[in-house]
Design a protein around this motif. Structure first.
Motif, short mmCIF file in Angstrom:
data_model
loop_
_atom_site.label_atom_id
_atom_site.label_comp_id
_atom_site.label_asym_id
_atom_site.label_seq_id
_atom_site.Cartn_x
_atom_site.Cartn_y
_atom_site.Cartn_z
N ASN A 113 0.82 -1.20 0.00
CA ASN A 113 0.00 0.00 0.00
C ASN A 113 0.86 1.25 0.00
OD1 ASN A 113 0.85 -0.49 2.48
ND2 ASN A 113 -1.09 -0.13 3.53
N THR A 114 2.13 1.11 0.26
CA THR A 114 3.01 2.25 0.03
C THR A 114 4.31 1.76 -0.56
OG1 THR A 114 4.41 2.41 1.96
CG2 THR A 114 2.16 3.19 2.24
N ARG A 115 4.88 2.65 -1.33
CA ARG A 115 6.14 2.32 -1.97
C ARG A 115 7.23 2.20 -0.92
NH1 ARG A 115 7.72 5.74 -7.25
NH2 ARG A 115 9.97 5.75 -6.99
N ARG A 116 7.18 3.07 0.09
CA ARG A 116 8.20 3.05 1.13
C ARG A 116 8.12 1.77 1.94
NH1 ARG A 116 11.42 6.86 3.92
NH2 ARG A 116 11.36 7.82 1.89
N ARG A 117 6.90 1.39 2.33
CA ARG A 117 6.78 0.20 3.14
C ARG A 117 7.22 -1.02 2.33
NH1 ARG A 117 1.09 -1.67 5.09
NH2 ARG A 117 1.01 0.47 5.82
N PHE A 118 6.86 -1.02 1.07
CA PHE A 118 7.25 -2.12 0.20
C PHE A 118 8.76 -2.26 0.17
CE2 PHE A 118 8.33 -3.06 -4.36
CZ PHE A 118 8.40 -4.42 -4.16
N LYS B 151 -0.20 -0.62 -6.74
CA LYS B 151 -1.28 0.31 -6.40
C LYS B 151 -0.72 1.58 -5.80
CE LYS B 151 -5.26 -2.56 -5.37
NZ LYS B 151 -5.44 -3.67 -4.46
N VAL B 152 0.60 1.68 -5.79
CA VAL B 152 1.24 2.79 -5.12
C VAL B 152 1.31 3.99 -6.05
CG1 VAL B 152 3.33 3.51 -3.93
CG2 VAL B 152 2.60 1.13 -3.85
N GLU B 153 0.91 5.15 -5.55
CA GLU B 153 0.97 6.37 -6.35
C GLU B 153 2.39 6.57 -6.87
OE1 GLU B 153 -0.46 9.79 -4.28
OE2 GLU B 153 0.29 11.18 -5.79
N ASP B 154 2.53 6.90 -8.12
CA ASP B 154 3.83 7.24 -8.71
C ASP B 154 4.65 6.00 -9.08
OD1 ASP B 154 5.63 9.04 -9.70
OD2 ASP B 154 6.41 9.71 -7.77
N LEU B 155 4.11 4.81 -8.91
CA LEU B 155 4.90 3.62 -9.20
C LEU B 155 4.58 3.09 -10.60
CD1 LEU B 155 5.80 0.82 -6.64
CD2 LEU B 155 6.52 0.99 -9.01
N THR B 156 5.29 3.65 -11.55
CA THR B 156 5.08 3.32 -12.96
C THR B 156 6.16 2.34 -13.41
OG1 THR B 156 4.08 5.47 -13.37
CG2 THR B 156 5.07 4.36 -15.27
N HIS B 157 5.78 1.40 -14.26
CA HIS B 157 6.78 0.53 -14.88
C HIS B 157 6.82 0.80 -16.37
CE1 HIS B 157 7.35 -1.84 -11.27
NE2 HIS B 157 6.04 -1.95 -11.15
N GLY B 158 7.94 0.42 -16.98
CA GLY B 158 8.05 0.55 -18.42
C GLY B 158 8.22 -0.82 -19.05
#
Ligand code: RUQ
Ligand code: CUA
Ligand code: CA
Length: 649
Positions: free
Chosen positions: A17-22, A589-596
């Motif tokens: 649920n968060t990029r940081r926690r992940f 689902k984390v805001e700003d977490l885009t993949h290419g």
């Protein structure tokens, strides 16, 4: 290979649920702690979004009461969005204002490998393809961008932007800031001005945008299919109406002269276009031969009545109803659909004042602006005004080369003077008094030098009834010595002018990559974007139960998911000559977490934002091993985020 191969998402991946926690839970704890991923968000996405929304509200009300400040400190948000066309780059742009920071580019008529616009199947379908699947056009020329309206101001729903090059209108949905529709205008060349309506002409309950009007600039044979090639006297231009919701072409009007820019009245009854080639000339000298040209008004309700009554024709193979707006067919004002109001010589812009009373043309080859009162145009259409010219209530002398006019909502107008390299501030009421004969008034209040040669000028909220009189932006066509030299190609200058006081004050220069034309400056509280997609909005979304590789003949479908830092399929095997479709859903689902997703030597490059799905189709015709890799920095293991694409000979 023939049997479906399902690959489950890695069960070891933690709930994110968060990029940081992940990152905290991932294998590379140390890197996360060391701040490798700058800009990580602490809060869960939902809380973050609502926090940002309320922060926006507070800051805006603060900004409203404080004097205009122009500095935006690090970490602070801008007060306005500046939505700009991008000219022959074919894109649209979002800039924060007043900081001038570039926030986003929106590819529209161009190809953009960063997001994959023009590369993914979904974007190709919007842009339009040839029967073989290739893009119909890969170039465009955006000039005018406008927002949809409700109640006379922006509603934050859509942006509309034109393509002058191939005569197309594009719509951008403002929740994701992505183009979702593109419509080709038939029988038109050089589609230039564009403006949404603000209200229905008949039903006042429809007080929002349902139509978009488009001005066709160049005269062409009608239809342009090889006949009348050598007889320009038979060529013509059309004014077009497009349905804002369906983006289908509703109707067209054949006119005398040409269209250039477009403006719409606040009451929904009229649209207007300035016409610089009333001469119907096919050469430059001819287009400048008349001393006066015109601003053409369209009575929308009457046009739609004609269409409803079947009083239209078709041009060529187009099914779009075309009604006759030429002078000869519109002699009786009481039934006319067009009113040709004489304006200065070769007028350029036409703009509606925020009080809803006037349309102003900027008369490029006369040193004037022409002020037309809409109530008088209405009188003409009712048969109560002697001549069209009687709708003109002022024609102040303002300077050389006027191109576009903006308003501050306090009765003042600001016009760009291309030849004088100035912005002139003038008062509309004073101009009217002077025109009536009061020799003691001078409508010109102030002039300021700009650097250099301004084209478009626009004010904060200036094209709405909420014009706030804070900023005017001068879109300068030349920058010469204003910035570090970078070779023969110069950038352009967007000059920000504080118009809140009596005197205009230039407060900053921003660079602009060529070449923005028009832009709008919208208060930030109007814009409500989403930070994460809804996976169910994508009918082809890849989920664990439909993921994997399937083959039908030589068509291979690869359905893949991404969860940082991995694709769900580590190895994809196909045979030389296969047609491969890769569908990729980002499960983060984390805001700003885009993949290419880049595939070497296959000309594939695109991104998937959180919960987004995109697909690409291509031929695997070169045997070998190709590493599909993530192109968008997403994680400490971003470089390791890869999948082997193996093409067997
Ligand atoms: S035009 S510089 Cu394409 Cu808007 Cu006036
Ligand atoms: Cu995923 Cu970089
Ligand atoms: Ca002319």
């Amino acid at each position: 290979m023939d049997k479906a191969k399902k690959t489950k998402l890695n069960k070891d991946l933690p709930e994110q649920n968060t990029r940081r926690r992940f990152l905290g839970q991932s294998a590379l704890l140390g890197l996360a702690g060391a701040g490798v991923l700058a800009g990580c968000k602490e809060e869960p996405a939902v809380t973050k979004a609502s926090a940002a929304a309320s922060a926006t509200g507070t800051a805006v009300s603060k900004a409203a009461s404080a004097p205009v400040g122009h500095e935006v400190a690090p970490g602070q948000l801008d007060d306005y969005y500046f939505f700009s066309s991008g000219g022959h780059s074919g894109e649209a742009r979002i800039i924060g204002y007043p900081s001038g920071r570039t926030l986003r580019r929106i590819p529209v008529f161009n190809i953009d490998p960063m997001v994959g616009w023009g590369i993914t199947n979904e974007s190709k379908a919007i842009i339009g393809t040839n029967p073989d699947g290739s893009l119909k056009y890969t170039t465009g020329d955006t000039h005018h961008i406008h927002g949809s309206y409700k109640d006379g101001t922006y509603d934050g729903r859509w942006l509309f932007v034109n393509d002058k090059l191939h005569s197309r209108l594009a719509r951008i949905r403002m929740d994701t800031m992505e183009c979702d529709k593109i419509t080709q205008l038939p029988n038109v060349m050089g589609y230039h001005g564009t403006f949404p309506d603000k209200c229905d002409p008949v039903d006042p309950k429809i007080n929002y945008t349902t139509r978009v009007f488009c001005g066709g600039e160049f005269h062409i044979p009608l239809p342009n299919d090889g006949h009348d090639l050598n007889d320009p006297s038979k060529w013509g231009a059309l004014f077009t109406c497009i349905d804002a919701e369906t983006m289908e072409v509703r109707w067209q009007v054949r006119i005398d002269g040409n269209c250039d820019l477009v403006a719409t009245s606040y009451n929904g009854k009229y649209a207007a276009t300035n016409s610089y080639n009333t001469e119907n000339a096919a050469d430059q000298a001819g287009m400048m031969s008349a001393e006066r040209d015109a601003c053409i008004f369209f009575d929308i309700a009457r046009i739609e009545k004609l269409v409803k009554d079947g009083k239209f024709t078709h041009i060529g193979t187009s099914k779009v109803p075309v009604v006759d707006g030429r002078k000869a067919a519109n002699q009786d004002p009481k039934t006319a659909i067009t009113c040709y109001v004489p304006a200065g010589k070769n007028p350029h812009g036409v703009n509606a004042s925020p009080d809803g009373k006037y349309f102003v043309t900027s008369d490029k080859l006369s040193p004037t602006a022409t002020v037309i009162e809409i109530a008088l145009v209405e009188k003409w259409f009712n048969g109560e005004l002697k001549t069209e010219r009687d709708a003109v209530v002022a024609q102040p002398e303002i300077g050389l080369g006027p191109l576009h006019t903006a308003f501050d909502g306090k009765g003042n107008a600001f016009t760009t003077l291309f030849l004088d390299s100035q912005i002139v501030k003038w008062n509309v009421d004073k101009a009217i008094a002077q025109y009536k004969g009061d020799k003691s008034v001078n409508p010109v209040l102030d002039k300021v030098d700009v650097h250099y040669q301004p084209g478009h000028g626009f004010a904060s909220m200036g094209e709405t009834k909420e014009a706030d009189g804070k900023y005017f932006n001068s879109g300068n066509k030349f920058s010469k010595d204003r910035f570090l030299p970078v070779g023969p190609l110069h950038c352009e200058t967007e000059q920000m002018i504080d118009i809140s006081g009596d005197k205009m004050r230039i407060v900053s220069d921003h660079t602009a990559y060529p070449e923005p034309h028009d832009a709008i400056i919208m208060r930030r509280d109007i814009v409500k974007t989403r930070q994460i997609y809804n996976m169910d909005d994508f009918p082809n979304a890849v989920k664990p139960d439909n993921a994997g590789i399937t083959r039908k003949g030589n068509k291979v479908s690869v359905r893949m998911m991404s969860v940082a830092p991995a694709y769900s399929i580590p190895e994809i095997r196909v045979k030389k000559g296969d047609e491969v479709t890769i569908t990729l859903t980002n499960h983060d689902k984390v805001e700003d977490l885009t993949h290419g997703c880049g595939i070497p030597y296959h000309n594939i490059n695109f991104i998937v934002n959180p919960q987004e799905t995109k697909s690409v189709t291509f031929k695997a015709d070169k045997p070998g091993v190709y590493w599909i890799y993530c192109t968008h920095f997403c994680h400490a293991l971003h470089l390791e985020m890869r999948s082997r694409f193996i093409v067997e000979a």
